[in-house]
Motif scaffolding. Sequence first.
Motif, PDB file in Angstrom:
ATOM      1  N   SER A  78      -2.065  -7.983  14.916  1.00  0.00           N
ATOM      2  CA  SER A  78      -1.540  -7.049  15.911  1.00  0.00           C
ATOM      3  C   SER A  78      -0.511  -6.132  15.278  1.00  0.00           C
ATOM      4  CB  SER A  78      -0.922  -7.816  17.082  1.00  0.00           C
ATOM      5  OG  SER A  78       0.186  -8.587  16.635  1.00  0.00           O
ATOM      6  N   GLY A  79      -0.134  -5.114  16.032  1.00  0.00           N
ATOM      7  CA  GLY A  79       0.834  -4.147  15.536  1.00  0.00           C
ATOM      8  C   GLY A  79       0.365  -2.738  15.832  1.00  0.00           C
ATOM      9  N   THR A  80       0.971  -1.765  15.188  1.00  0.00           N
ATOM     10  CA  THR A  80       0.619  -0.362  15.381  1.00  0.00           C
ATOM     11  C   THR A  80       0.288   0.270  14.036  1.00  0.00           C
ATOM     12  OG1 THR A  80       2.037  -0.124  17.337  1.00  0.00           O
ATOM     13  CG2 THR A  80       1.435   1.896  16.176  1.00  0.00           C
ATOM     14  N   LEU A  81      -0.828   0.946  13.977  1.00  0.00           N
ATOM     15  CA  LEU A  81      -1.195   1.723  12.804  1.00  0.00           C
ATOM     16  C   LEU A  81      -0.912   3.185  13.105  1.00  0.00           C
ATOM     17  CD1 LEU A  81      -2.451   2.286  10.061  1.00  0.00           C
ATOM     18  CD2 LEU A  81      -4.710   2.224  11.150  1.00  0.00           C
ATOM     19  N   SER A  82       0.026   3.778  12.375  1.00  0.00           N
ATOM     20  CA  SER A  82       0.383   5.188  12.560  1.00  0.00           C
ATOM     21  C   SER A  82      -0.348   6.023  11.520  1.00  0.00           C
ATOM     22  CB  SER A  82       1.896   5.380  12.432  1.00  0.00           C
ATOM     23  OG  SER A  82       2.575   4.711  13.459  1.00  0.00           O
ATOM     24  N   ILE A  83      -1.111   6.998  11.992  1.00  0.00           N
ATOM     25  CA  ILE A  83      -1.918   7.853  11.120  1.00  0.00           C
ATOM     26  C   ILE A  83      -1.470   9.290  11.303  1.00  0.00           C
ATOM     27  CG2 ILE A  83      -4.254   8.580  10.510  1.00  0.00           C
ATOM     28  CD1 ILE A  83      -5.247   6.094  12.142  1.00  0.00           C
ATOM     29  N   ALA A  84      -1.155   9.965  10.210  1.00  0.00           N
ATOM     30  CA  ALA A  84      -0.857  11.397  10.245  1.00  0.00           C
ATOM     31  C   ALA A  84      -2.043  12.140   9.637  1.00  0.00           C
ATOM     32  CB  ALA A  84       0.417  11.701   9.454  1.00  0.00           C
ATOM     33  N   THR A  85      -2.535  13.150  10.331  1.00  0.00           N
ATOM     34  CA  THR A  85      -3.735  13.824   9.850  1.00  0.00           C
ATOM     35  C   THR A  85      -3.834  15.216  10.458  1.00  0.00           C
ATOM     36  OG1 THR A  85      -6.122  13.568   9.532  1.00  0.00           O
ATOM     37  CG2 THR A  85      -5.235  12.958  11.679  1.00  0.00           C
ATOM     38  N   THR A  86      -4.756  16.003   9.944  1.00  0.00           N
ATOM     39  CA  THR A  86      -4.995  17.333  10.487  1.00  0.00           C
ATOM     40  C   THR A  86      -5.967  17.250  11.662  1.00  0.00           C
ATOM     41  OG1 THR A  86      -6.826  17.689   8.943  1.00  0.00           O
ATOM     42  CG2 THR A  86      -4.625  18.403   8.227  1.00  0.00           C
ATOM     43  N   LEU A 109       1.598  -2.556   2.548  1.00  0.00           N
ATOM     44  CA  LEU A 109       0.510  -2.245   3.460  1.00  0.00           C
ATOM     45  C   LEU A 109      -0.007  -3.519   4.124  1.00  0.00           C
ATOM     46  CD1 LEU A 109      -1.533   0.312   1.283  1.00  0.00           C
ATOM     47  CD2 LEU A 109       0.408   0.738   2.818  1.00  0.00           C
ATOM     48  N   ARG A 110      -0.108  -3.454   5.436  1.00  0.00           N
ATOM     49  CA  ARG A 110      -0.608  -4.607   6.180  1.00  0.00           C
ATOM     50  C   ARG A 110      -2.134  -4.701   6.072  1.00  0.00           C
ATOM     51  NH1 ARG A 110       2.478  -3.219  11.647  1.00  0.00           N
ATOM     52  NH2 ARG A 110       2.147  -1.127  10.796  1.00  0.00           N
ATOM     53  N   ASN A 111      -2.669  -5.876   6.422  1.00  0.00           N
ATOM     54  CA  ASN A 111      -4.096  -6.128   6.242  1.00  0.00           C
ATOM     55  C   ASN A 111      -4.969  -5.095   6.934  1.00  0.00           C
ATOM     56  OD1 ASN A 111      -3.879  -8.419   4.621  1.00  0.00           O
ATOM     57  ND2 ASN A 111      -3.721  -9.798   6.372  1.00  0.00           N
ATOM     58  N   PHE A 112      -4.588  -4.712   8.154  1.00  0.00           N
ATOM     59  CA  PHE A 112      -5.462  -3.796   8.875  1.00  0.00           C
ATOM     60  C   PHE A 112      -5.406  -2.374   8.307  1.00  0.00           C
ATOM     61  CE2 PHE A 112      -1.684  -4.371  11.680  1.00  0.00           C
ATOM     62  CZ  PHE A 112      -1.157  -3.086  11.648  1.00  0.00           C
ATOM     63  N   VAL A 116      13.665  -2.709   2.424  1.00  0.00           N
ATOM     64  CA  VAL A 116      14.030  -3.208   3.760  1.00  0.00           C
ATOM     65  C   VAL A 116      12.859  -3.018   4.713  1.00  0.00           C
ATOM     66  CG1 VAL A 116      15.500  -2.797   5.766  1.00  0.00           C
ATOM     67  CG2 VAL A 116      16.511  -2.925   3.489  1.00  0.00           C
ATOM     68  N   THR A 117      12.238  -1.818   4.653  1.00  0.00           N
ATOM     69  CA  THR A 117      11.067  -1.553   5.488  1.00  0.00           C
ATOM     70  C   THR A 117       9.924  -2.501   5.140  1.00  0.00           C
ATOM     71  OG1 THR A 117      11.670   0.792   5.685  1.00  0.00           O
ATOM     72  CG2 THR A 117       9.385   0.212   6.168  1.00  0.00           C
ATOM     73  N   ASN A 118       9.737  -2.732   3.849  1.00  0.00           N
ATOM     74  CA  ASN A 118       8.687  -3.662   3.429  1.00  0.00           C
ATOM     75  C   ASN A 118       8.939  -5.071   3.959  1.00  0.00           C
ATOM     76  OD1 ASN A 118       7.252  -1.714   2.085  1.00  0.00           O
ATOM     77  ND2 ASN A 118       8.101  -2.181   0.068  1.00  0.00           N
ATOM     78  N   LEU A 119      10.203  -5.512   3.937  1.00  0.00           N
ATOM     79  CA  LEU A 119      10.536  -6.831   4.474  1.00  0.00           C
ATOM     80  C   LEU A 119      10.167  -6.929   5.953  1.00  0.00           C
ATOM     81  CD1 LEU A 119      14.000  -7.530   2.797  1.00  0.00           C
ATOM     82  CD2 LEU A 119      11.888  -8.801   2.425  1.00  0.00           C
ATOM     83  N   LYS A 120      10.460  -5.865   6.693  1.00  0.00           N
ATOM     84  CA  LYS A 120      10.111  -5.858   8.116  1.00  0.00           C
ATOM     85  C   LYS A 120       8.598  -5.961   8.300  1.00  0.00           C
ATOM     86  CE  LYS A 120      14.126  -3.122   9.597  1.00  0.00           C
ATOM     87  NZ  LYS A 120      14.562  -1.823  10.158  1.00  0.00           N
ATOM     88  N   ARG A 121       7.859  -5.218   7.457  1.00  0.00           N
ATOM     89  CA  ARG A 121       6.404  -5.238   7.591  1.00  0.00           C
ATOM     90  C   ARG A 121       5.817  -6.580   7.200  1.00  0.00           C
ATOM     91  NH1 ARG A 121       5.396   0.816   5.077  1.00  0.00           N
ATOM     92  NH2 ARG A 121       5.851   1.955   6.999  1.00  0.00           N
ATOM     93  N   ILE A 122       6.399  -7.195   6.183  1.00  0.00           N
ATOM     94  CA  ILE A 122       5.937  -8.535   5.800  1.00  0.00           C
ATOM     95  C   ILE A 122       6.148  -9.495   6.968  1.00  0.00           C
ATOM     96  CG2 ILE A 122       6.403 -10.513   4.291  1.00  0.00           C
ATOM     97  CD1 ILE A 122       7.095  -8.441   2.092  1.00  0.00           C
ATOM     98  N   GLY A 123       7.313  -9.408   7.602  1.00  0.00           N
ATOM     99  CA  GLY A 123       7.585 -10.258   8.762  1.00  0.00           C
ATOM    100  C   GLY A 123       6.600 -10.001   9.879  1.00  0.00           C
ATOM    101  N   GLU A 124       6.316  -8.710  10.145  1.00  0.00           N
ATOM    102  CA  GLU A 124       5.366  -8.362  11.193  1.00  0.00           C
ATOM    103  C   GLU A 124       3.970  -8.887  10.859  1.00  0.00           C
ATOM    104  OE1 GLU A 124       5.599  -4.162  11.337  1.00  0.00           O
ATOM    105  OE2 GLU A 124       7.544  -4.111  12.365  1.00  0.00           O
TER     106      GLU A 124
END
Length: 313
Positions: free
Chosen positions: A92-100, A280-283, A77-85
């Motif tokens: 465009s969109g938001t890249l969320s990065i988790a890191t130290t 995973l989106r292009n960016f 379901v999440t993948n479907l949303k991302r494909i649509g986005e």
Amino acid sequence: MNLHQFRFVQEAARRNLNLTEAAKALHTSQPGVSKAIIELEDELGVDIFARHGKRLKRVTEPGQHVLKSIELIMREVTNLKRIGEQYSAQDSGTLSIATTHTQARYVLPVPVAKLRESYPKVNISLHQATPHEVARMVIDEVAEIGMATESLADYPDLVTLPCYEWQHVLVMPNNHPLAQRERIGLEDIAHEPLVTYHPSFTGRGKIDAAFQTRKLQPRIVLEAIDSDVIKTYVRLGMGIGIVAEMAMRDDTNGDLVVRPMGHLFGQNVARVAFKRGAYLRNFIYKFAELLSDRLSRELVMRAMVGQVNDYEL
């Protein structure tokens, strides 16, 4: 059956079977969560959870299989949303990065800036956390990419790839006696007051293991998660510091002597992580390529379907 029921069951399992906490996370009522779970169990004809009274006590054997199927469904379901986005707004969109902190402070600024040059409509959401929290954020889809040195390879739900190698360095004031020596041994620093990382961060485990192997007990007087904090206390004379080499690359003050410690503590590997099976989106592929010349789009794509391992890098 419906997605709301799947989401409620999944969240109940994530919240250690605490329906009150699950309801808070889902912004709904506890009776509503309980009712949705029971309705799904009735429709499937199995108990997903074993109960004592109204309290959930454990996941049943059929419930474990149900949870695995729900995980797959919700992931798609999440993948479907991302494909649509992706295809409705390619750039465009938001890249969320988790890191130290170390990665966020010393490694990511240049790749993030370059990504913004290539994709000016992409917003960056940066989450700084412990390595364990980084892994959980990627698994829970709070972040799409994680980056850390510790822990990431320990989670089967993650696809992890080596990004780059680094070593620890010793830092000390110019007038410290050890500053005159080009090569320093463990015995030389074991009795010095040491300022270094908290045990969960930035390769600290390798530092401890090196001392233990030689049966030496280091005098660690201060632990921190922030390399800049460590350097501050070294400058105040509290002791000599052990930090990641990345933390000294742009330090131009000239008041600290730096000595490489790879011969004592070994090499560390910073890794990137993606949730297994995620779209995973292009960016995101572009960002991976900016992090390391090892991480081509083709390589990451192959890794996401289980066709690559560390030895191919």
